[in-house]
Structure formats: structure tokens, C-alpha cells
Design a protein around this motif. Structure first.
Motif, PDB file in Angstrom:
ATOM      1  N   SER A  70       0.850  -1.184   0.000  1.00  0.00           N
ATOM      2  CA  SER A  70       0.000   0.000   0.000  1.00  0.00           C
ATOM      3  C   SER A  70       0.891   1.242   0.000  1.00  0.00           C
ATOM      4  CB  SER A  70      -0.935   0.006   1.221  1.00  0.00           C
ATOM      5  OG  SER A  70      -0.192   0.007   2.425  1.00  0.00           O
ATOM      6  N   ARG A  71       0.280   2.373  -0.286  1.00  0.00           N
ATOM      7  CA  ARG A  71       1.047   3.610  -0.330  1.00  0.00           C
ATOM      8  C   ARG A  71       0.245   4.763   0.241  1.00  0.00           C
ATOM      9  NH1 ARG A  71       2.640   4.678  -6.378  1.00  0.00           N
ATOM     10  NH2 ARG A  71       3.225   6.740  -5.591  1.00  0.00           N
ATOM     11  N   ASP A  72       0.955   5.742   0.745  1.00  0.00           N
ATOM     12  CA  ASP A  72       0.359   6.952   1.287  1.00  0.00           C
ATOM     13  C   ASP A  72       1.091   8.123   0.630  1.00  0.00           C
ATOM     14  OD1 ASP A  72       0.015   8.318   4.692  1.00  0.00           O
ATOM     15  OD2 ASP A  72      -0.455   9.138   2.722  1.00  0.00           O
ATOM     16  N   ASN A  73       0.491   8.678  -0.408  1.00  0.00           N
ATOM     17  CA  ASN A  73       1.173   9.746  -1.138  1.00  0.00           C
ATOM     18  C   ASN A  73       1.313  11.017  -0.305  1.00  0.00           C
ATOM     19  OD1 ASN A  73       1.506   8.122  -3.366  1.00  0.00           O
ATOM     20  ND2 ASN A  73      -0.157   9.042  -4.551  1.00  0.00           N
ATOM     21  N   ALA A  74       0.403  11.239   0.586  1.00  0.00           N
ATOM     22  CA  ALA A  74       0.484  12.439   1.423  1.00  0.00           C
ATOM     23  C   ALA A  74       1.750  12.440   2.273  1.00  0.00           C
ATOM     24  CB  ALA A  74      -0.746  12.546   2.309  1.00  0.00           C
TER      25      ALA A  74
END
Length: 118
Positions: A70-74
């Protein structure tokens, strides 16, 4: 200056779980595909999981159903949740980012050791 800093590795018993994190700095992560690779002793580095800039994912057959990327661009961070770990998952895990357009532009983290053993 681009930096990828991995964390979350360690020693875990078979059947256990770990969550790896990779925090990127110096890039806008939304412009990059993000991935985890691993390299076991005496073996070539292999792709474990990838998440594209559009949040599409793909996994190595050996980890499907057990690992989740998963990723969290923020926060410019990519994660790898690893469940039902097996001894054969033992390796150094590396974070990788690759630009979505200029795909020769890519960066690697320093690696984090994951050891699955009783």
C-alpha cells in the motif's frame, strides 16, 4: 537529494507478521511507481510487490494472498504488510521507486533484513 529509508524489518517466527515501511524524501511520490524487492543469500534480487501511481498492484506468485502493498502519497511512504511468514521469506528487503514517465529514473533504499526462523 533523494532518500528512501526503510524500517520494520526484524526476526519473526514462522506464521508471524511484519510491516515494512519506506519513507521517501526529495521526490513527489505520486509521480512514481513504488515497489518492494528482496534478495536472499546467494540469489538474485526479485520483485515482491509493486503499486503503481494509479494504485494498481501486482505480486510475486510466492507472496500472493500473504503480502499486501500500500502507499500513502500524502506522506510519501510505501508499506508492505507481510503475514503468514515462511522461512523462505528470509531476505533483505529493498524499497524501489521508479518515475512513471522517465522510467530510467529510479531510486533504491538501503535495505532492511527480514529473518523468519523459530
Amino acid at each position: 537529494q533523494v532518500q528512501l529509508v526503510e524500517s520494520g524489518g526484524g526476526l519473526v517466527q514462522p506464521g508471524g507478521s511484519l510491516r515494512l515501511s519506506c519513507a521517501a524524501s526529495g521526490i513527489t511520490s505520486s509521480a512514481y511507481h513504488m515497489a518492494w524487492y528482496r534478495q536472499a543469500p546467494g540469489k538474485q534480487r526479485e520483485l515482491v510487490a509493486q503499486i503503481t501511481s494509479a494504485f494498481s498492484t501486482n505480486y510475486a506468485d510466492s507472496v500472493k494472498g500473504r503480502f499486501t502493498i500500500s502507499r500513502d502519497n500524502a506522506n510519501d511512504t510505501v508499506y508492505l504488510q507481510m503475514d503468514s511468514l515462511k522461512p523462505e521469506d528470509t531476505a533483505v528487503y529493498y524499497c524501489n521507486v521508479k518515475h512513471t514517465i522517465a522510467q530510467k529514473v529510479q531510486y533504491w533504499g538501503q535495505g532492511t533484513q527480514v529473518t523468519v526462523s523459530s
